[in-house]
Design an enzyme around this catalytic site. Structure first.
Site, PDB file in Angstrom:
ATOM      1  N   GLY A 197       5.618   3.439   0.399  1.00 22.57           N
ATOM      2  CA  GLY A 197       6.287   4.360  -0.534  1.00 22.57           C
ATOM      3  C   GLY A 197       5.583   4.338  -1.866  1.00 22.57           C
ATOM      4  O   GLY A 197       4.368   4.172  -1.920  1.00 22.57           O
ATOM      5  N   SER A 244       0.858  -1.184   0.000  1.00 21.57           N
ATOM      6  CA  SER A 244       0.000   0.000   0.000  1.00 21.57           C
ATOM      7  C   SER A 244       0.892   1.231   0.000  1.00 21.57           C
ATOM      8  O   SER A 244       2.118   1.121   0.035  1.00 21.57           O
ATOM      9  CB  SER A 244      -0.888   0.008   1.244  1.00 21.57           C
ATOM     10  OG  SER A 244      -0.102   0.337   2.374  1.00 21.57           O
ATOM     11  N   LYS A 245       0.246   2.396   0.001  1.00 18.96           N
ATOM     12  CA  LYS A 245       1.000   3.648  -0.059  1.00 18.96           C
ATOM     13  C   LYS A 245       1.984   3.780   1.108  1.00 18.96           C
ATOM     14  O   LYS A 245       2.991   4.473   0.997  1.00 18.96           O
ATOM     15  CB  LYS A 245       0.036   4.831  -0.047  1.00 18.96           C
ATOM     16  CG  LYS A 245      -0.603   5.027  -1.400  1.00 18.96           C
ATOM     17  CD  LYS A 245      -1.380   6.320  -1.453  1.00 18.96           C
ATOM     18  CE  LYS A 245      -2.259   6.321  -2.692  1.00 18.96           C
ATOM     19  NZ  LYS A 245      -3.604   6.789  -2.457  1.00 18.96           N
ATOM     20  N   ARG A 246       1.662   3.123   2.215  1.00 17.63           N
ATOM     21  CA  ARG A 246       2.584   3.167   3.369  1.00 17.63           C
ATOM     22  C   ARG A 246       3.980   2.711   2.973  1.00 17.63           C
ATOM     23  O   ARG A 246       4.960   3.082   3.589  1.00 17.63           O
ATOM     24  CB  ARG A 246       2.092   2.215   4.467  1.00 17.63           C
ATOM     25  CG  ARG A 246       1.017   2.756   5.345  1.00 17.63           C
ATOM     26  CD  ARG A 246       0.668   1.736   6.416  1.00 17.63           C
ATOM     27  NE  ARG A 246       0.235   0.458   5.835  1.00 17.63           N
ATOM     28  CZ  ARG A 246       0.898  -0.690   5.951  1.00 17.63           C
ATOM     29  NH1 ARG A 246       2.017  -0.738   6.619  1.00 17.63           N
ATOM     30  NH2 ARG A 246       0.430  -1.791   5.381  1.00 17.63           N
TER      31      ARG A 246
END
Ligand code: GLU
Length: 491
Positions: free
Chosen positions: A256, A252-254
């Site tokens: 990067g 996920s965006k977590r």
């Protein structure tokens, strides 16, 4: 059976790693089978879908080098390819399902549905639609209509039995019908739900194989029930494994960058990204790893897509990318680096082709991403460099630095030819004259010219920096050393 596959993104953001891999597998399967690759935009969620996202998805796919045979922009015999333009199809199929008794109108208000769910929670029952409007009489329906209630259209789900399919990736998967409820096919605003629109479109577009992420496994039984109700054979399903971040959690965006364009900004080339995406859950033989798109289109087999989760490993991506950078012709590499640097604000188009070639050759195999050209090659791109503090501290601890740097500056200033070869002769001669090792002298010059302890070959560095600038950097470093080093002779 003629192979027709589709990539069906919802345009609610950029093209992400998972979607890009799904698109790629679809294209690879289509090409390897002599089939057709369809791009369908699933934009029935009017609130979340945007034209900008559709454009971004096109752009991401084109950047990767993907090319669809049918789609919103290229047309085709089974269009339109935007779900928002296909309402007449959904309407027709809804009517057919109502006529055959497989779908019904339900008039429950949101409050009534809430109350139903709450009661189920209190009684520790699973939340599901209890079928209360399954058998309304015409009079009851009219009363609801007269009261101004717009219905949703629900699927009449069989209470018993099971639905199963042989997934190409995961083998036999079975769901008991009693875990599914009478799900909604068409909302009260007339728009179809994902499961319904997906089946109608896959049917109408003659899709033979559905290749998608495993987050859709729980949708598949509902879609199969709709096919059965319509009396149509379903496509073959292949659910690719999920992609995990390095911490073992779903990517996920977590973690990067996850949108494909962001990797371009990190200096990944499309060939590298594409190859890496292919390896996220597929392998040819567990041995060969480097492929061009054309090679993948030849060797890809759906049966070799694995069911176990794939881990997104940035180091691996950089390694694959580096291999593809090496495979490019030198001219192509120069062009890619030039374009990348231009986007970052460095214009090397004003340099000579010889300069650009020397720059690229000097970076050599250190070029894992285009961004390395900016980092490792920075000394040649900027007017004045920053001194790495560790490198500078080491220089301050040495003796005789200023006089040696000044001597190198003079040797460069007076070198008539100013080629890498002539510079080498001059500097080696100077080392002998000064009675220091050539390597020591070059190490000092390296820090003064690049600010770092590690750089390309020093003669390339001098040549790339250019005579005047090189002389200036060496002199400046000499002055600064004299001001800061405890070993500087007192004036
Ligand atoms: N629009 C769905 C998504 O973006 C497509 C799912 C499918 O391939 O059926 O996840």
């Amino acid at each position: 059976m003629s192979v027709r596959v589709r990539f069906a993104p919802s345009p609610t953001g950029h093209l992400h790693v998972g979607g890009a891999r799904t698109a790629l597998y679809n294209q690879l399967f289509a090409r390897s089978q002599g089939g057709v690759f369809v791009l369908r935009i699933e934009d029935t969620d009017a609130e979340r879908s945007t034209h900008a996202s559709t454009a971004a998805i096109f752009e991401g796919m084109r950047w990767l080098g993907l090319a669809w045979d049918e789609g919103p922009d290229v047309g085709g015999a089974h269009g339109p390819y935007l779900q928002s333009e296909r309402r007449a199809f959904y309407e027709r199929y809804r009517e057919a399902l109502v006529a055959s008794g497989h779908a019904y109108a339900a008039y429950d208000s949101p409050d009534e549905l809430d109350a139903m769910r709450q009661a189920q929670t209190t009684q520790q029952e699973p939340q599901r639609y209890d079928g209360r409007h399954r058998s309304l009489t015409p009079v009851q329906r009219e009363a609801f209509e007269a009261a101004g209630r717009a219905p949703v259209w629900r699927f009449r789900c069989p209470a018993v039995g099971a639905v199963a399919w042989d997934d190409v990736v995961r083998g036999r998967i079975e769901f008991q019908n009693d875990v599914l409820d009478d799900f909604v096919l068409v909302r009260s605003d007339g728009l179809p739900t994902y499961n319904f629109a997906c089946v109608v479109d896959d049917l109408e577009m003659r899709i033979s194989h559905v290749i998608r992420g495993d987050d859709h496994i729980s949708n598949t039984p509902r879609q199969l029930l709709i096919y059965a109700a319509l009396g149509e054979p379903p496509p073959v399903y292949a659910h690719a494994s999920m992609i995990l971040g390095p911490d073992g959690k779903r990517l996920s965006k977590r973690h990067g960058a996850t949108s494909v364009d962001a990797f371009g900004d990190l200096g990944i080339v499309p060939e590298g990204m594409l190859n890496f995406l292919a390896l996220l859950g597929w392998s040819l033989d567990g041995e060969h790893e480097l492929f061009s798109l054309a090679q993948l289109e030849e060797v890809f087999r759906l049966e070799r897509v694995g069911a176990s989760p794939a881990v997104f490993d940035m180091e691996k991506l950089e390694w694959v990318n580096a291999q593809h950078l090496r495979r490019l012709t030198e001219d192509e590499r120069v062009a890619r680096v030039g374009t990348f640097l231009a986007r970052r604000g460095y214009d090397i188009s004003t340099r000579t082709q010889e300069w650009r070639l020397t720059f690229i050759r000097a970076l050599g195999d250190r070029l894992k991403t285009l961004r390395d050209a900016e980092g490792y090659g920075r000394f040649a791109l900027v007017e004045s460099i920053e001194l790495d503090s560790e490198a500078w501290t080491e220089l301050l601890a040495k003796t005789d630095v200023a006089s040696r740097l000044q001597a190198v500056a003079e040797a460069i200033a007076s070198d008539r030819d100013f080629t890498q070869a002539s510079l080498e002769v001059e500097i080696r001669l100077l080392a002998t004259t000064l009675g220091v090792k050539a390597g020591e002298l070059m190490g000092l010059a390296r820090v003064a010219l690049t600010g770092r302890k590690v750089s390309p070959g020093i003669f390339d560095v001098i040549w790339l920096v250019g005579r005047e600038r090189a002389v200036a950097r060496l002199s400046e470093a000499a002055v600064r050393w004299s001001a800061e080093s405890p070993w500087a002779p007192q004036a």
